[in-house]
Motif scaffolding. Sequence first.
Motif, PDB file in Angstrom:
ATOM      1  N   GLN A 206       0.807  -1.220   0.000  1.00 21.68           N
ATOM      2  CA  GLN A 206       0.000   0.000   0.000  1.00 21.68           C
ATOM      3  C   GLN A 206       0.841   1.271   0.000  1.00 21.68           C
ATOM      4  OE1 GLN A 206      -2.438  -0.617   3.438  1.00 21.68           O
ATOM      5  NE2 GLN A 206      -3.605  -2.244   2.465  1.00 21.68           N
ATOM      6  N   ASP A 207       1.998   1.224   0.611  1.00 17.13           N
ATOM      7  CA  ASP A 207       2.833   2.419   0.690  1.00 17.13           C
ATOM      8  C   ASP A 207       3.529   2.750  -0.623  1.00 17.13           C
ATOM      9  OD1 ASP A 207       2.151   2.861   3.341  1.00 17.13           O
ATOM     10  OD2 ASP A 207       3.823   1.669   4.100  1.00 17.13           O
ATOM     11  N   ARG A 208       3.690   1.762  -1.499  1.00 15.48           N
ATOM     12  CA  ARG A 208       4.376   1.995  -2.786  1.00 15.48           C
ATOM     13  C   ARG A 208       3.424   2.194  -3.953  1.00 15.48           C
ATOM     14  NH1 ARG A 208       8.007  -2.482  -4.202  1.00 15.48           N
ATOM     15  NH2 ARG A 208       8.510  -1.116  -5.914  1.00 15.48           N
ATOM     16  N   CYS A 209       2.174   1.772  -3.802  1.00 17.75           N
ATOM     17  CA  CYS A 209       1.200   1.835  -4.896  1.00 17.75           C
ATOM     18  C   CYS A 209       0.897   3.291  -5.253  1.00 17.75           C
ATOM     19  CB  CYS A 209      -0.078   1.110  -4.495  1.00 17.75           C
ATOM     20  SG  CYS A 209      -1.369   1.150  -5.762  1.00 17.75           S
ATOM     21  N   LYS A 210       0.959   3.603  -6.546  1.00 20.38           N
ATOM     22  CA  LYS A 210       0.687   4.956  -7.039  1.00 20.38           C
ATOM     23  C   LYS A 210      -0.732   5.102  -7.582  1.00 20.38           C
ATOM     24  CE  LYS A 210       5.461   5.700  -8.367  1.00 20.38           C
ATOM     25  NZ  LYS A 210       6.335   5.743  -9.543  1.00 20.38           N
ATOM     26  N   GLY A 211      -1.541   4.047  -7.469  1.00 19.85           N
ATOM     27  CA  GLY A 211      -2.927   4.132  -7.893  1.00 19.85           C
ATOM     28  C   GLY A 211      -3.109   4.310  -9.388  1.00 19.85           C
ATOM     29  N   CYS A 212      -2.253   3.686 -10.183  1.00 21.26           N
ATOM     30  CA  CYS A 212      -2.344   3.844 -11.638  1.00 21.26           C
ATOM     31  C   CYS A 212      -3.550   3.112 -12.233  1.00 21.26           C
ATOM     32  CB  CYS A 212      -1.057   3.383 -12.312  1.00 21.26           C
ATOM     33  SG  CYS A 212      -0.753   1.601 -12.234  1.00 21.26           S
ATOM     34  N   GLY A 213      -4.009   2.046 -11.557  1.00 14.49           N
ATOM     35  CA  GLY A 213      -5.180   1.316 -12.017  1.00 14.49           C
ATOM     36  C   GLY A 213      -4.912   0.236 -13.046  1.00 14.49           C
ATOM     37  N   LEU A 214      -3.660   0.032 -13.429  1.00 12.60           N
ATOM     38  CA  LEU A 214      -3.357  -0.992 -14.431  1.00 12.60           C
ATOM     39  C   LEU A 214      -3.731  -2.387 -13.939  1.00 12.60           C
ATOM     40  CD1 LEU A 214       0.074   0.302 -15.774  1.00 12.60           C
ATOM     41  CD2 LEU A 214      -2.151   0.395 -16.909  1.00 12.60           C
ATOM     42  N   CYS A 215      -3.526  -2.653 -12.666  1.00 12.44           N
ATOM     43  CA  CYS A 215      -3.873  -3.963 -12.114  1.00 12.44           C
ATOM     44  C   CYS A 215      -5.390  -4.167 -12.101  1.00 12.44           C
ATOM     45  CB  CYS A 215      -3.312  -4.127 -10.711  1.00 12.44           C
ATOM     46  SG  CYS A 215      -3.888  -2.887  -9.527  1.00 12.44           S
ATOM     47  N   ILE A 216      -6.116  -3.105 -11.840  1.00 12.89           N
ATOM     48  CA  ILE A 216      -7.581  -3.179 -11.820  1.00 12.89           C
ATOM     49  C   ILE A 216      -8.099  -3.550 -13.196  1.00 12.89           C
ATOM     50  CG2 ILE A 216      -9.688  -1.820 -11.517  1.00 12.89           C
ATOM     51  CD1 ILE A 216      -8.102  -0.214  -9.368  1.00 12.89           C
ATOM     52  N   ASN A 217      -7.560  -2.907 -14.217  1.00 14.98           N
ATOM     53  CA  ASN A 217      -7.978  -3.196 -15.593  1.00 14.98           C
ATOM     54  C   ASN A 217      -7.529  -4.577 -16.057  1.00 14.98           C
ATOM     55  OD1 ASN A 217      -9.224  -0.688 -15.890  1.00 14.98           O
ATOM     56  ND2 ASN A 217      -7.338   0.269 -16.572  1.00 14.98           N
TER      57      ASN A 217
ATOM     58  N   ASN B  51      -2.764   6.526   0.761  1.00 12.84           N
ATOM     59  CA  ASN B  51      -1.489   6.093   1.352  1.00 12.84           C
ATOM     60  C   ASN B  51      -0.600   7.289   1.693  1.00 12.84           C
ATOM     61  OD1 ASN B  51      -0.393   6.838  -1.127  1.00 12.84           O
ATOM     62  ND2 ASN B  51       0.037   4.763  -1.796  1.00 12.84           N
ATOM     63  N   LYS B  52       0.577   7.012   2.208  1.00 13.70           N
ATOM     64  CA  LYS B  52       1.448   8.087   2.694  1.00 13.70           C
ATOM     65  C   LYS B  52       1.993   8.992   1.592  1.00 13.70           C
ATOM     66  CE  LYS B  52       5.686   5.364   2.828  1.00 13.70           C
ATOM     67  NZ  LYS B  52       6.746   4.839   3.674  1.00 13.70           N
ATOM     68  N   ILE B  53       1.890   8.551   0.326  1.00 13.19           N
ATOM     69  CA  ILE B  53       2.345   9.413  -0.775  1.00 13.19           C
ATOM     70  C   ILE B  53       1.167  10.087  -1.496  1.00 13.19           C
ATOM     71  CG2 ILE B  53       4.604   8.360  -1.123  1.00 13.19           C
ATOM     72  CD1 ILE B  53       3.449   6.632  -3.324  1.00 13.19           C
ATOM     73  N   GLY B  54      -0.050   9.925  -0.943  1.00 14.13           N
ATOM     74  CA  GLY B  54      -1.202  10.671  -1.430  1.00 14.13           C
ATOM     75  C   GLY B  54      -2.060  10.023  -2.494  1.00 14.13           C
ATOM     76  N   TYR B  55      -1.980   8.703  -2.637  1.00 17.83           N
ATOM     77  CA  TYR B  55      -2.755   8.009  -3.672  1.00 17.83           C
ATOM     78  C   TYR B  55      -3.762   7.033  -3.067  1.00 17.83           C
ATOM     79  CZ  TYR B  55       0.919   9.596  -6.846  1.00 17.83           C
ATOM     80  OH  TYR B  55       1.792  10.360  -7.565  1.00 17.83           O
ATOM     81  N   HIS B  56      -4.870   6.850  -3.777  1.00 19.74           N
ATOM     82  CA  HIS B  56      -5.787   5.761  -3.459  1.00 19.74           C
ATOM     83  C   HIS B  56      -5.141   4.498  -4.021  1.00 19.74           C
ATOM     84  CE1 HIS B  56      -9.221   8.081  -2.021  1.00 19.74           C
ATOM     85  NE2 HIS B  56      -8.869   8.981  -2.925  1.00 19.74           N
ATOM     86  N   TYR B  57      -4.706   3.618  -3.162  1.00 17.64           N
ATOM     87  CA  TYR B  57      -3.979   2.418  -3.571  1.00 17.64           C
ATOM     88  C   TYR B  57      -4.953   1.297  -3.949  1.00 17.64           C
ATOM     89  CZ  TYR B  57      -4.887   1.600   1.372  1.00 17.64           C
ATOM     90  OH  TYR B  57      -5.492   1.489   2.599  1.00 17.64           O
ATOM     91  N   ALA B  58      -4.439   0.295  -4.628  1.00 14.22           N
ATOM     92  CA  ALA B  58      -5.241  -0.857  -5.036  1.00 14.22           C
ATOM     93  C   ALA B  58      -5.434  -1.811  -3.857  1.00 14.22           C
ATOM     94  CB  ALA B  58      -4.557  -1.590  -6.182  1.00 14.22           C
ATOM     95  N   VAL B  59      -6.601  -2.430  -3.802  1.00 10.44           N
ATOM     96  CA  VAL B  59      -6.902  -3.423  -2.770  1.00 10.44           C
ATOM     97  C   VAL B  59      -7.643  -4.593  -3.398  1.00 10.44           C
ATOM     98  CG1 VAL B  59      -6.977  -1.847  -0.802  1.00 10.44           C
ATOM     99  CG2 VAL B  59      -9.034  -2.254  -2.106  1.00 10.44           C
ATOM    100  N   LEU B  60      -7.474  -5.762  -2.804  1.00  6.79           N
ATOM    101  CA  LEU B  60      -8.216  -6.942  -3.232  1.00  6.79           C
ATOM    102  C   LEU B  60      -9.598  -6.854  -2.594  1.00  6.79           C
ATOM    103  CD1 LEU B  60      -8.267  -9.711  -4.642  1.00  6.79           C
ATOM    104  CD2 LEU B  60      -7.369 -10.694  -2.535  1.00  6.79           C
ATOM    105  N   LYS B  61     -10.625  -6.658  -3.410  1.00 11.98           N
ATOM    106  CA  LYS B  61     -11.970  -6.478  -2.867  1.00 11.98           C
ATOM    107  C   LYS B  61     -12.777  -7.763  -2.850  1.00 11.98           C
ATOM    108  CE  LYS B  61     -14.298  -5.321  -7.154  1.00 11.98           C
ATOM    109  NZ  LYS B  61     -15.172  -4.427  -7.862  1.00 11.98           N
ATOM    110  N   ASN B  62     -12.365  -8.760  -3.646  1.00  9.90           N
ATOM    111  CA  ASN B  62     -13.132  -9.994  -3.722  1.00  9.90           C
ATOM    112  C   ASN B  62     -12.172 -11.180  -3.684  1.00  9.90           C
ATOM    113  OD1 ASN B  62     -14.987 -11.994  -4.128  1.00  9.90           O
ATOM    114  ND2 ASN B  62     -15.918 -11.065  -5.937  1.00  9.90           N
ATOM    115  N   GLU B  63     -11.740 -11.524  -2.498  1.00 17.19           N
ATOM    116  CA  GLU B  63     -10.739 -12.577  -2.315  1.00 17.19           C
ATOM    117  C   GLU B  63     -11.231 -13.939  -2.791  1.00 17.19           C
ATOM    118  OE1 GLU B  63      -8.275 -14.483   1.389  1.00 17.19           O
ATOM    119  OE2 GLU B  63      -8.789 -12.366   1.463  1.00 17.19           O
ATOM    120  N   LYS B  64     -12.501 -14.219  -2.666  1.00 14.58           N
ATOM    121  CA  LYS B  64     -13.046 -15.528  -3.050  1.00 14.58           C
ATOM    122  C   LYS B  64     -13.004 -15.759  -4.562  1.00 14.58           C
ATOM    123  CE  LYS B  64     -15.932 -16.117   0.949  1.00 14.58           C
ATOM    124  NZ  LYS B  64     -17.234 -16.488   1.463  1.00 14.58           N
TER     125      LYS B  64
END
Length: 67
Positions: free
Chosen positions: A8-19, A33-46
């Motif tokens: 979470q601290d390194r993610c820049k919120g580019c969204g490439l992983c989401i796509n 996160n600490k660098i000012g971005y909405h970071y990526a999260v796993l929302k549906n683990e199942k």
Amino acid sequence: MAKITVNQDRCKGCGLCINACPKKCIDFSTEINKIGYHYAVLKNEKECVGCGSCYQMCPDTCIEVYR
């Protein structure tokens, strides 16, 4: 069961992983996160199959895949 973790601290919120996620398991967090971005999260683990598409797309190697 597969799982991913995002640094979470390194993610820049580019969204490439989401796509890249074929199951649409990843989304932006509501937190910033600490660098000012909405970071990526796993929302549906199942639904995550551990395909690694998110890992391959991340330009900052913030994602780890566990199977």
